[in-house]
Design a protein around this motif. Structure first.
Motif, PDB file in Angstrom:
ATOM      1  N   VAL A 166       0.604  -1.065  -0.067  1.00  0.00           N
ATOM      2  CA  VAL A 166       0.028  -0.001   0.013  1.00  0.00           C
ATOM      3  C   VAL A 166       0.866   1.402  -0.035  1.00  0.00           C
ATOM      4  CG1 VAL A 166      -1.765   1.291   1.276  1.00  0.00           C
ATOM      5  CG2 VAL A 166      -1.891  -1.290   1.250  1.00  0.00           C
ATOM      6  N   ARG A 167       0.679   1.959  -0.951  1.00  0.00           N
ATOM      7  CA  ARG A 167       1.537   3.021  -1.330  1.00  0.00           C
ATOM      8  C   ARG A 167       1.524   4.398   0.150  1.00  0.00           C
ATOM      9  NH1 ARG A 167       3.906   2.599  -6.054  1.00  0.00           N
ATOM     10  NH2 ARG A 167       2.875   0.939  -7.430  1.00  0.00           N
ATOM     11  N   GLU A 168       0.479   4.435   0.492  1.00  0.00           N
ATOM     12  CA  GLU A 168       0.316   5.295   1.679  1.00  0.00           C
ATOM     13  C   GLU A 168       1.129   4.775   3.004  1.00  0.00           C
ATOM     14  OE1 GLU A 168      -3.961   5.465   2.808  1.00  0.00           O
ATOM     15  OE2 GLU A 168      -4.625   5.933   0.567  1.00  0.00           O
ATOM     16  N   ASN A 169       1.094   3.567   3.240  1.00  0.00           N
ATOM     17  CA  ASN A 169       2.128   3.029   4.367  1.00  0.00           C
ATOM     18  C   ASN A 169       3.455   3.031   4.023  1.00  0.00           C
ATOM     19  OD1 ASN A 169      -0.819   2.068   4.884  1.00  0.00           O
ATOM     20  ND2 ASN A 169      -0.161  -0.146   4.630  1.00  0.00           N
ATOM     21  N   ARG A 170       3.926   3.175   2.538  1.00  0.00           N
ATOM     22  CA  ARG A 170       5.378   3.169   2.238  1.00  0.00           C
ATOM     23  C   ARG A 170       5.639   4.536   2.496  1.00  0.00           C
ATOM     24  NH1 ARG A 170       6.149   1.348  -3.792  1.00  0.00           N
ATOM     25  NH2 ARG A 170       4.960  -0.132  -3.128  1.00  0.00           N
ATOM     26  N   ALA A 171       4.852   5.494   2.069  1.00  0.00           N
ATOM     27  CA  ALA A 171       5.169   6.969   2.260  1.00  0.00           C
ATOM     28  C   ALA A 171       5.086   7.290   3.726  1.00  0.00           C
ATOM     29  CB  ALA A 171       4.169   7.941   1.700  1.00  0.00           C
ATOM     30  N   VAL A 172       4.696   6.561   4.581  1.00  0.00           N
ATOM     31  CA  VAL A 172       4.516   7.133   6.105  1.00  0.00           C
ATOM     32  C   VAL A 172       6.102   6.521   6.565  1.00  0.00           C
ATOM     33  CG1 VAL A 172       3.856   6.215   8.339  1.00  0.00           C
ATOM     34  CG2 VAL A 172       2.162   7.310   6.650  1.00  0.00           C
ATOM     35  N   VAL A 173       6.321   5.169   6.146  1.00  0.00           N
ATOM     36  CA  VAL A 173       7.654   4.513   6.720  1.00  0.00           C
ATOM     37  C   VAL A 173       8.904   5.117   6.119  1.00  0.00           C
ATOM     38  CG1 VAL A 173       8.968   2.513   6.329  1.00  0.00           C
ATOM     39  CG2 VAL A 173       6.690   2.176   6.690  1.00  0.00           C
ATOM     40  N   ASN A 174       8.724   5.781   4.729  1.00  0.00           N
ATOM     41  CA  ASN A 174       9.919   6.433   4.291  1.00  0.00           C
ATOM     42  C   ASN A 174      10.052   7.926   4.896  1.00  0.00           C
ATOM     43  OD1 ASN A 174      11.267   4.697   2.385  1.00  0.00           O
ATOM     44  ND2 ASN A 174       9.817   5.215   0.772  1.00  0.00           N
ATOM     45  N   SER A 175       9.070   8.535   5.269  1.00  0.00           N
ATOM     46  CA  SER A 175       8.886   9.849   5.866  1.00  0.00           C
ATOM     47  C   SER A 175       9.768   9.519   7.319  1.00  0.00           C
ATOM     48  CB  SER A 175       7.565  10.261   6.316  1.00  0.00           C
ATOM     49  OG  SER A 175       7.046   9.837   7.246  1.00  0.00           O
ATOM     50  N   VAL A 176       9.664   8.419   8.076  1.00  0.00           N
ATOM     51  CA  VAL A 176      10.430   8.267   9.096  1.00  0.00           C
ATOM     52  C   VAL A 176      11.818   8.158   8.833  1.00  0.00           C
ATOM     53  CG1 VAL A 176      10.600   6.711  11.132  1.00  0.00           C
ATOM     54  CG2 VAL A 176       8.423   7.375  10.336  1.00  0.00           C
ATOM     55  N   ARG A 177      12.090   7.223   7.718  1.00  0.00           N
ATOM     56  CA  ARG A 177      13.562   6.637   7.379  1.00  0.00           C
ATOM     57  C   ARG A 177      14.284   7.991   6.980  1.00  0.00           C
ATOM     58  NH1 ARG A 177      14.351   1.733   7.493  1.00  0.00           N
ATOM     59  NH2 ARG A 177      16.293   1.888   6.266  1.00  0.00           N
ATOM     60  N   LEU A 178      13.573   8.871   6.167  1.00  0.00           N
ATOM     61  CA  LEU A 178      14.233   9.943   5.841  1.00  0.00           C
ATOM     62  C   LEU A 178      14.512  10.994   7.106  1.00  0.00           C
ATOM     63  CD1 LEU A 178      15.126  11.754   3.198  1.00  0.00           C
ATOM     64  CD2 LEU A 178      13.053  12.792   3.102  1.00  0.00           C
ATOM     65  N   ALA A 179      13.715  11.122   7.880  1.00  0.00           N
ATOM     66  CA  ALA A 179      13.883  11.934   8.973  1.00  0.00           C
ATOM     67  C   ALA A 179      15.059  11.351   9.786  1.00  0.00           C
ATOM     68  CB  ALA A 179      12.782  12.177  10.084  1.00  0.00           C
ATOM     69  N   GLU A 180      15.456  10.198   9.763  1.00  0.00           N
ATOM     70  CA  GLU A 180      16.440   9.553  10.695  1.00  0.00           C
ATOM     71  C   GLU A 180      17.548   9.315   9.601  1.00  0.00           C
ATOM     72  OE1 GLU A 180      16.242   8.509  13.888  1.00  0.00           O
ATOM     73  OE2 GLU A 180      14.544  10.023  13.817  1.00  0.00           O
ATOM     74  N   ALA A 181      17.682   9.766   8.559  1.00  0.00           N
ATOM     75  CA  ALA A 181      18.775   9.490   7.673  1.00  0.00           C
ATOM     76  C   ALA A 181      19.023   8.269   7.176  1.00  0.00           C
ATOM     77  CB  ALA A 181      20.091  10.293   8.259  1.00  0.00           C
ATOM     78  N   ARG A 182      18.069   7.549   6.961  1.00  0.00           N
ATOM     79  CA  ARG A 182      18.008   6.211   6.432  1.00  0.00           C
ATOM     80  C   ARG A 182      17.876   6.156   5.057  1.00  0.00           C
ATOM     81  NH1 ARG A 182      19.263   6.493  11.418  1.00  0.00           N
ATOM     82  NH2 ARG A 182      19.338   4.964  12.665  1.00  0.00           N
ATOM     83  N   ALA A 183      18.246   5.032   4.571  1.00  0.00           N
ATOM     84  CA  ALA A 183      17.894   4.908   2.798  1.00  0.00           C
ATOM     85  C   ALA A 183      16.355   4.854   2.759  1.00  0.00           C
ATOM     86  CB  ALA A 183      18.738   3.755   2.435  1.00  0.00           C
ATOM     87  N   LEU A 184      15.801   5.209   1.719  1.00  0.00           N
ATOM     88  CA  LEU A 184      14.541   5.038   1.461  1.00  0.00           C
ATOM     89  C   LEU A 184      14.100   3.752   0.947  1.00  0.00           C
ATOM     90  CD1 LEU A 184      13.458   8.500  -0.390  1.00  0.00           C
ATOM     91  CD2 LEU A 184      13.467   7.716   2.136  1.00  0.00           C
ATOM     92  N   ILE A 185      12.947   3.136   1.388  1.00  0.00           N
ATOM     93  CA  ILE A 185      12.391   1.891   0.676  1.00  0.00           C
ATOM     94  C   ILE A 185      12.006   2.571  -0.698  1.00  0.00           C
ATOM     95  CG2 ILE A 185      10.484   0.442   0.634  1.00  0.00           C
ATOM     96  CD1 ILE A 185      10.475   0.428   3.712  1.00  0.00           C
ATOM     97  N   PRO A 186      12.526   1.610  -1.577  1.00  0.00           N
ATOM     98  CA  PRO A 186      12.477   2.118  -3.247  1.00  0.00           C
ATOM     99  C   PRO A 186      10.967   2.288  -3.590  1.00  0.00           C
ATOM    100  CG  PRO A 186      13.820   0.195  -3.065  1.00  0.00           C
ATOM    101  CD  PRO A 186      13.163   0.342  -1.677  1.00  0.00           C
ATOM    102  N   VAL A 187      10.636   3.312  -4.517  1.00  0.00           N
ATOM    103  CA  VAL A 187       9.494   3.695  -4.986  1.00  0.00           C
ATOM    104  C   VAL A 187       9.316   3.404  -6.293  1.00  0.00           C
ATOM    105  CG1 VAL A 187       8.956   5.594  -3.119  1.00  0.00           C
ATOM    106  CG2 VAL A 187      10.063   6.166  -5.235  1.00  0.00           C
ATOM    107  N   ASP A 188       8.226   3.620  -7.056  1.00  0.00           N
ATOM    108  CA  ASP A 188       8.098   3.087  -8.520  1.00  0.00           C
ATOM    109  C   ASP A 188       7.023   3.862  -9.148  1.00  0.00           C
ATOM    110  OD1 ASP A 188       5.782   2.162  -7.494  1.00  0.00           O
ATOM    111  OD2 ASP A 188       6.226   0.120  -8.132  1.00  0.00           O
ATOM    112  N   THR A 189       6.758   5.222  -8.654  1.00  0.00           N
ATOM    113  CA  THR A 189       5.865   6.061  -9.387  1.00  0.00           C
ATOM    114  C   THR A 189       6.139   7.320  -8.777  1.00  0.00           C
ATOM    115  OG1 THR A 189       3.716   6.116  -7.761  1.00  0.00           O
ATOM    116  CG2 THR A 189       3.992   4.269  -9.490  1.00  0.00           C
ATOM    117  N   VAL A 190       6.039   8.317  -9.472  1.00  0.00           N
ATOM    118  CA  VAL A 190       6.150   9.665  -9.133  1.00  0.00           C
ATOM    119  C   VAL A 190       5.155  10.168  -7.982  1.00  0.00           C
ATOM    120  CG1 VAL A 190       7.141  10.476 -11.351  1.00  0.00           C
ATOM    121  CG2 VAL A 190       4.680  10.610 -11.004  1.00  0.00           C
TER     122      VAL A 190
END
Length: 723
Positions: A209-233
């Motif tokens: 679910v893309r909404e879930n992926r965005a929530v997880v990536n927002s945390v990872r970006l805030a903590e300077a971790r690599a993003l989970i790959p995305v496949d759409t703009v």
């Protein structure tokens, strides 16, 4: 805090890592307190607590009791306006006259009514000192009621022993992140909290679910971790919205904040990677062109020439480049009347093809129907199970024309329109169903022995967390629960709210409908009594919290349908108040007790929606006289102020009728599909002793399942949906 979250969410108590000792007295005391709230500890939990040193055992017990009480709404005080409710509730006009008499003739404690309100020929009830404000303390309320007499029909929910806190946290994080269905608002926030706690762990293999992926990536970006790959703009746009505290679903506009250089590099880099070599993905930009233009102003893509493909995204949004989208080509073919060509084009977007089936099939000629179904069969393996189940459910209701068509958005706001669509012929629906059933059966796991509690079979498949609310024993929209009622049993609704910054008046009301779902009567602050239904009294402000109740004697009323609702009369809305909840209890009149008794609470749900009228549930009597509850989870727009049940009776009744008469895909459907692979599918018998591990499916996990068993319960029902 995570301890209580896990207990409320999973009914499992994290295993304490503490020194051994004699915690048996604490365990016995905890179990006795839990009984009063309608819970009990499993044997394993009691044994674990008994083996801890007393201090550690007490810390665990306090968390368990606190979480249990919060689950059913017993963590707040539930007072009632009328001291002896449901006894002694006066007639409405009689009560108003008494309030006026006390204000003008026998004012107490020096309180006076504002006389100008009376000289214009009208009366403002809020000016009367005795109206809308508690006239007694909670202690006085309890003293006026006999203690609750226990009953074998009182609810008992078992709390189990879980793994360690770290293990339970990780398991819950993976479960939410990898959910095959969109999460509700509360679960999205919980996912963010868990993603932070598990930021350095191995991440789930898939976050579908893309909404879930965005929530997880927002945390990872805030903590300077690599993003989970995305496949759409659009994935990147969701991430930018989440970072700005906006709507990750993109349903409402987000005001983007200023991003740091590190964040800008990450966002532009992700965009560049998505578009590089996949120019067709620029076709998704036009759908959210306005948001992309606003985002471009903050990301400054011209400062990052190493991301040229990211710059193309903003060029498309500004209209400097034109990209012909697949959806545009499909729409062009559809407008030309070539349904077959439209289907062939949409095979490049399997999910869009499946979502467009209704439109294609109701306009197709017989030969074009074959083309559409051939296209479906060629791509169905690429479509998510959730989408297939959604279309399967949709087609259950398309062989006939509905009297009304209900629309609901992600915020559970509902409205009704005339259904002007032509039906899809029954034979075509059967052909589509056969294709979908074959595909879903192939994806069903082999459960071994599947033991099913019959109570779960009528639960609607949780295809989206947006069609439900957070709470205790809350089921997805369309789920039906049979009520086990004795002749003197009473159904009691309650609503509780606590205002945040503004005087707020919620009104609990009940709409009564006849055999044709037309108005038969109502109970609210304007009508305290009607046909065996009684209202507890109007509370008009809730700085310290307020509760209203309604009693319904279902065996005695003549109405066929009962629709409780909560109206925002004035002040803050459901999304704005500090707290708001709705629930119901069942008990016999002979049990007595206070207006709110936690062990009689059958369910409690949060109320968080953008409308001003909440419709949580409806109760319907069938031809045999058996009552059942059907979850609605709907909100009407209402008006900014002064919402009353009398004013929305038509729309509320029409919505209730549409939901109650609609056919939903339930757990029973997937259980039937599982028979093709399971070694055995058997019903659960309470008290049954199982010799070998099984997969248990039910609303709650029973005590005593064999070691190695898997329990799929209410909090995990979405795991049933094939991937």
């Amino acid at each position: 805090m995570l301890h209580q979250t896990i207990i409320r969410r999973t009914a499992r108590v994290p295993r304490a890592e503490a020194a051994p000792g004699d915690g048996a007295p604490v365990a016995r005391q905890m179990d006795a307190v839990l009984v009063g709230a309608g819970f009990k500890a499993s044997r394993e939990l009691l044994e674990h607590l008994s083996g801890l040193e007393p201090g550690a055992a007490m810390a665990v017990a306090e968390r368990v009791v606190g979480a249990a009480r919060a689950m059913v709404g017993d963590d707040v005080t539930h007072n009632s306006y009328f001291l002896r409710f449901p006894e002694g509730v006066p007639d409405t006009v009689e009560f108003w006259a008494r309030c006026l008499h006390e204000a003008l003739v026998a004012p107490r404690r020096g309180r006076k009514v504002r006389l100008p309100a009376l000289t214009g020929g009208w009366l403002n009830l809020l000016d009367l000192p005795a109206y809308g404000r508690y006239q007694h303390t909670y202690a006085e309320l309890l003293a006026a009621h006999d203690e609750l007499i226990g009953s074998v029909k009182d609810r008992v929910t078992v709390l189990h022993l879980g793994a360690t806190l770290a293990e339970e946290t990780s398991a819950l994080y993976r479960e939410l992140a990898a959910s095959p269905t969109p999460l509700g608002e509360a679960d999205l926030e919980l996912l963010a909290e868990l993603a932070l706690a598990c930021v350095d762990e191995a991440q789930p293999e898939q976050i579908p679910v893309r909404e879930n992926r965005a929530v997880v990536n927002s945390v990872r970006l805030a903590e300077a971790r690599a993003l989970i790959p995305v496949d759409t703009v659009t994935d990147v746009l969701r991430l930018a919205c989440r970072l700005s505290g906006g709507d990750v679903t993109l349903a409402t506009p987000t005001r983007f904040r200023s991003f740091t250089r590190r964040e800008r590099r990450a966002l532009l880099g992700a965009l560049d990677q998505v578009v590089d070599g996949h120019r067709a993905k620029l076709g998704d930009v036009a759908r959210f062109a306005g948001a992309w233009k606003r985002l471009g102003e903050g990301l400054h893509p011209h400062e990052y020439p190493r991301f040229p493909h990211a710059a193309d995204v903003f060029a498309v949004a500004r209209g400097e480049r034109t990209v012909r989208t697949l959806a545009g080509r499909a729409e062009e073919a559809m407008r030309s009347g070539d349904v077959g060509k439209t289907a062939r084009i949409l095979t490049d977007a399997p999910g869009l093809l499946v979502r467009s089936l209704d439109r294609l099939l109701r306009t197709a000629t017989p030969s074009e129907v074959d083309t559409v179904l051939d296209a479906l069969e060629s791509v169905i393996g690429s479509v998510s199970g959730r989408v297939l189940c959604s279309v399967r459910e949709h087609l259950l209701n398309r062989s006939t024309v509905d009297p009304a068509r209900v629309f609901t958005n992600r915020a559970r706001r509902a409205w009704v329109a005339v259904d002007a669509r032509m039906p899809v012929t029954g034979d075509v629906v059967e052909r589509v169903n056969e294709i979908i059933d074959t595909e879903l059966t192939a994806r069903m796991p082999a459960y071994g022995r599947l033991v099913v509690d019959p109570a779960v079979l009528d639960v609607a498949l949780p295809l989206s967390g947006k069609a439900s609310e957070d709470g205790f024993a809350v089921l997805p929209r369309g789920s039906r629960v049979r009520l086990d009622l004795g002749n003197d049993d009473v159904l009691r609704f309650f609503t509780y709210w606590r205002q945040r910054a503004e005087r707020t008046d919620f009104d609990l009301s009940t709409l009564l409908l006849d055999e044709n779902f037309e108005y038969d009567g109502h109970v609210s602050w304007t009508n305290h009594h009607f046909d065996g239904v009684v209202y507890s009294g109007d509370i008009t402000e809730a700085a310290d919290g307020a509760t209203e109740f309604i009693d319904v004697s279902l065996r005695k009323i003549r109405a066929r349908c009962v629709v409780p609702q909560v109206n925002v009369y004035s002040g803050e809305g459901f999304n704005d108040v500090a707290e708001s909840m709705f629930g119901w209890m069942i008990r016999g009149r002979a049990q007595r007790g206070a207006p709110f008794e936690p062990r009689t609470v059958r369910t409690r749900s949060e109320m968080r929606g953008s409308g001003r009228v909440a419709l949580p549930v409806a109760f319907l009597r069938d031809e045999a006289g058996v009552w059942s509850a059907t979850w609605l989870h709907l909100y009407l727009s209402g008006t900014p102020r002064f919402n009353r049940v009398e004013y929305n009776q038509v729309s509320a009744g029409l919505l209730a009728r549409s939901i109650l008469q609609r056919r939903y895909l339930t757990v029973a459907y997937l259980v039937d599909l599982s028979r093709a692979k399971a070694a055995a599918v058997t019903p659960w018998q309470p008290g049954e002793e199982l010799a070998e591990p099984v997969t248990y499916l039910g609303l709650d996990r029973p005590d005593g399942l064999p070691a190695g068993s898997t329990a799929i319960t209410l909090d995990r029902l979405n795991q049933l949906i094939p991937r």
